[in-house]
Design a protein around this motif. Sequence first.
Motif, mmCIF file in Angstrom:
data_model
loop_
_atom_site.group_PDB
_atom_site.id
_atom_site.type_symbol
_atom_site.label_atom_id
_atom_site.label_comp_id
_atom_site.label_asym_id
_atom_site.label_seq_id
_atom_site.Cartn_x
_atom_site.Cartn_y
_atom_site.Cartn_z
ATOM 1 N N ASN A 198 0.840 -1.202 0.000
ATOM 2 C CA ASN A 198 0.000 0.000 0.000
ATOM 3 C C ASN A 198 0.874 1.250 0.000
ATOM 4 O O ASN A 198 2.104 1.169 0.109
ATOM 5 C CB ASN A 198 -0.949 0.002 1.205
ATOM 6 C CG ASN A 198 -0.218 -0.278 2.505
ATOM 7 O OD1 ASN A 198 0.726 0.438 2.854
ATOM 8 N ND2 ASN A 198 -0.621 -1.335 3.215
ATOM 9 N N ALA A 199 0.221 2.414 -0.093
ATOM 10 C CA ALA A 199 0.925 3.686 -0.253
ATOM 11 C C ALA A 199 1.841 4.004 0.926
ATOM 12 O O ALA A 199 2.881 4.649 0.759
ATOM 13 C CB ALA A 199 -0.080 4.811 -0.453
ATOM 14 N N LYS A 238 -0.101 9.938 -8.531
ATOM 15 C CA LYS A 238 -0.726 8.735 -9.092
ATOM 16 C C LYS A 238 0.146 7.494 -8.911
ATOM 17 O O LYS A 238 -0.246 6.402 -9.320
ATOM 18 C CB LYS A 238 -0.986 8.951 -10.585
ATOM 19 C CG LYS A 238 -1.960 10.073 -10.907
ATOM 20 C CD LYS A 238 -2.112 10.233 -12.414
ATOM 21 C CE LYS A 238 -3.057 11.377 -12.747
ATOM 22 N NZ LYS A 238 -3.186 11.573 -14.225
ATOM 23 N N ALA A 240 0.974 5.593 -6.390
ATOM 24 C CA ALA A 240 0.446 4.489 -5.595
ATOM 25 C C ALA A 240 -0.463 3.575 -6.413
ATOM 26 O O ALA A 240 -0.444 2.355 -6.250
ATOM 27 C CB ALA A 240 -0.310 5.022 -4.381
ATOM 28 N N SER A 241 -1.229 4.165 -7.314
ATOM 29 C CA SER A 241 -2.159 3.361 -8.127
ATOM 30 C C SER A 241 -1.426 2.483 -9.132
ATOM 31 O O SER A 241 -2.008 1.553 -9.691
ATOM 32 C CB SER A 241 -3.146 4.275 -8.860
ATOM 33 O OG SER A 241 -2.471 5.095 -9.808
ATOM 34 N N CYS A 244 1.380 0.056 -5.996
ATOM 35 C CA CYS A 244 0.878 -0.530 -4.744
ATOM 36 C C CYS A 244 -0.267 -1.493 -5.028
ATOM 37 O O CYS A 244 -1.250 -1.125 -5.681
ATOM 38 C CB CYS A 244 0.404 0.555 -3.786
ATOM 39 S SG CYS A 244 1.712 1.671 -3.281
ATOM 40 N N TYR A 246 -2.753 -2.771 -3.268
ATOM 41 C CA TYR A 246 -4.094 -2.400 -2.818
ATOM 42 C C TYR A 246 -4.705 -1.286 -3.669
ATOM 43 O O TYR A 246 -5.916 -1.238 -3.854
ATOM 44 C CB TYR A 246 -4.059 -1.962 -1.354
ATOM 45 C CG TYR A 246 -4.300 -3.088 -0.374
ATOM 46 C CD1 TYR A 246 -5.506 -3.197 0.330
ATOM 47 C CD2 TYR A 246 -3.327 -4.056 -0.143
ATOM 48 C CE1 TYR A 246 -5.730 -4.229 1.236
ATOM 49 C CE2 TYR A 246 -3.540 -5.090 0.756
ATOM 50 C CZ TYR A 246 -4.744 -5.180 1.444
ATOM 51 O OH TYR A 246 -4.966 -6.200 2.320
ATOM 52 N N GLU A 247 -3.863 -0.403 -4.195
ATOM 53 C CA GLU A 247 -4.369 0.733 -4.981
ATOM 54 C C GLU A 247 -4.473 0.437 -6.474
ATOM 55 O O GLU A 247 -5.053 1.226 -7.228
ATOM 56 C CB GLU A 247 -3.471 1.954 -4.764
ATOM 57 C CG GLU A 247 -3.768 2.743 -3.493
ATOM 58 C CD GLU A 247 -3.251 2.052 -2.245
ATOM 59 O OE1 GLU A 247 -2.330 1.234 -2.373
ATOM 60 O OE2 GLU A 247 -3.783 2.316 -1.157
ATOM 61 N N GLN A 248 -3.916 -0.676 -6.920
ATOM 62 C CA GLN A 248 -3.955 -1.001 -8.349
ATOM 63 C C GLN A 248 -5.368 -1.352 -8.807
ATOM 64 O O GLN A 248 -6.175 -1.896 -8.042
ATOM 65 C CB GLN A 248 -3.038 -2.191 -8.649
ATOM 66 C CG GLN A 248 -1.566 -1.860 -8.691
ATOM 67 C CD GLN A 248 -0.714 -3.058 -9.054
ATOM 68 O OE1 GLN A 248 -1.121 -4.206 -8.892
ATOM 69 N NE2 GLN A 248 0.489 -2.803 -9.548
ATOM 70 N N SER A 249 -5.636 -1.073 -10.082
ATOM 71 C CA SER A 249 -6.901 -1.512 -10.685
ATOM 72 C C SER A 249 -6.819 -3.014 -10.911
ATOM 73 O O SER A 249 -5.784 -3.536 -11.331
ATOM 74 C CB SER A 249 -7.136 -0.800 -12.020
ATOM 75 O OG SER A 249 -7.309 0.580 -11.824
ATOM 76 N N THR A 257 -10.657 -1.509 -7.521
ATOM 77 C CA THR A 257 -9.265 -1.664 -7.073
ATOM 78 C C THR A 257 -9.121 -2.989 -6.322
ATOM 79 O O THR A 257 -10.109 -3.589 -5.895
ATOM 80 C CB THR A 257 -8.843 -0.522 -6.147
ATOM 81 O OG1 THR A 257 -9.632 -0.573 -4.948
ATOM 82 C CG2 THR A 257 -9.010 0.823 -6.827
ATOM 83 N N GLY A 259 -7.914 -3.284 -3.385
ATOM 84 C CA GLY A 259 -8.378 -3.035 -2.019
ATOM 85 C C GLY A 259 -9.870 -3.259 -1.886
ATOM 86 O O GLY A 259 -10.345 -3.894 -0.929
#
Length: 305
Positions: A198-199, A238, A240-241, A244, A246-249, A257, A259
């Motif tokens: 995660n971030a 952007k 983290a997306s 990370c 948890y933040e990825q699509s 996501t 998460g």
Amino acid sequence: MAYTAADVKNLRETTGAGMMDCKKALDETGDFQKAVDYLRAKGLAAAAKKQSRIAAEGVIAAVVTGKVGALVEVNCETDFVAKNDEFQKFATNAAALAVETQLSNVDQFLTAKSSNGLTIKDNISELTIKIGEKIDVRRVEVMKLEGNGMIGSYVHSGKIGVLCRVESDKDVNGNEAFQTLVKDLCMQIAAANPQFLNASEIDETYKAKEAEIYAAQLKEQGKPEAMIPNIVKGKLAKLASEVCLYEQSFVKDPDTTIGKLIEATGKTAGASIKVTKFIKLNLGEGIEKKSENFAEEIAKLTGKN
């Protein structure tokens, strides 16, 4: 000639031949030097020479047993050998031994004894002689689970290996939604290559490095110097997306996501679920492959330059 374990060891180091072959050579000849010649004549003293070659091909094997999982990278010189049944069987057996011994230190792992009574190192020597290529166990990763949850694994074409530890506050291993989640998480890690969970795990050193790369890319693209800092700031927001988990699509459904997927699965399974660790290995990562010119190689073999 009466010989000791040290004699066998010295003969192995001198010739690169397997332990059993060294013992037989000493039994047959009764002399160390004659044993070396015996092994050379039998074509069994070639393994040592092969150790100088580059082994960048191979396979990554994964085994999970109960609450322990392991990834092992076994390298060879050509993709042809990587597809060899005996080579692949050795890799799978090595991963199973890693689970059994829970050794992730390669040097220690090489001295572990497999089911045939030989160490991994001895088995490598035997297989090197039999197959005719340098073989190397390069990396071993072991993952353990305490409490409820599951360790998932995924191997893509023998080139990418993933372990993912998913913990829960209840025993939900029999829940179909939970099992599907673990499989999807392993595939997500293989496909999207997250660097952090995660971030909050992204350190300042990583951010600074990425900022430098972004700035260099923008300068190369011809962006005005005055605009670059603000563009870099936006890209970092952007970050983290992209890196990370948890933040990825979610690769199967970009509108959600990872998460949110974990949260939804937890509600379905009636448990609190979280990913606590993942490991990903890419075959041959960091190995400088030797570039060969096929025409030149043929010319060398035929003596035509």
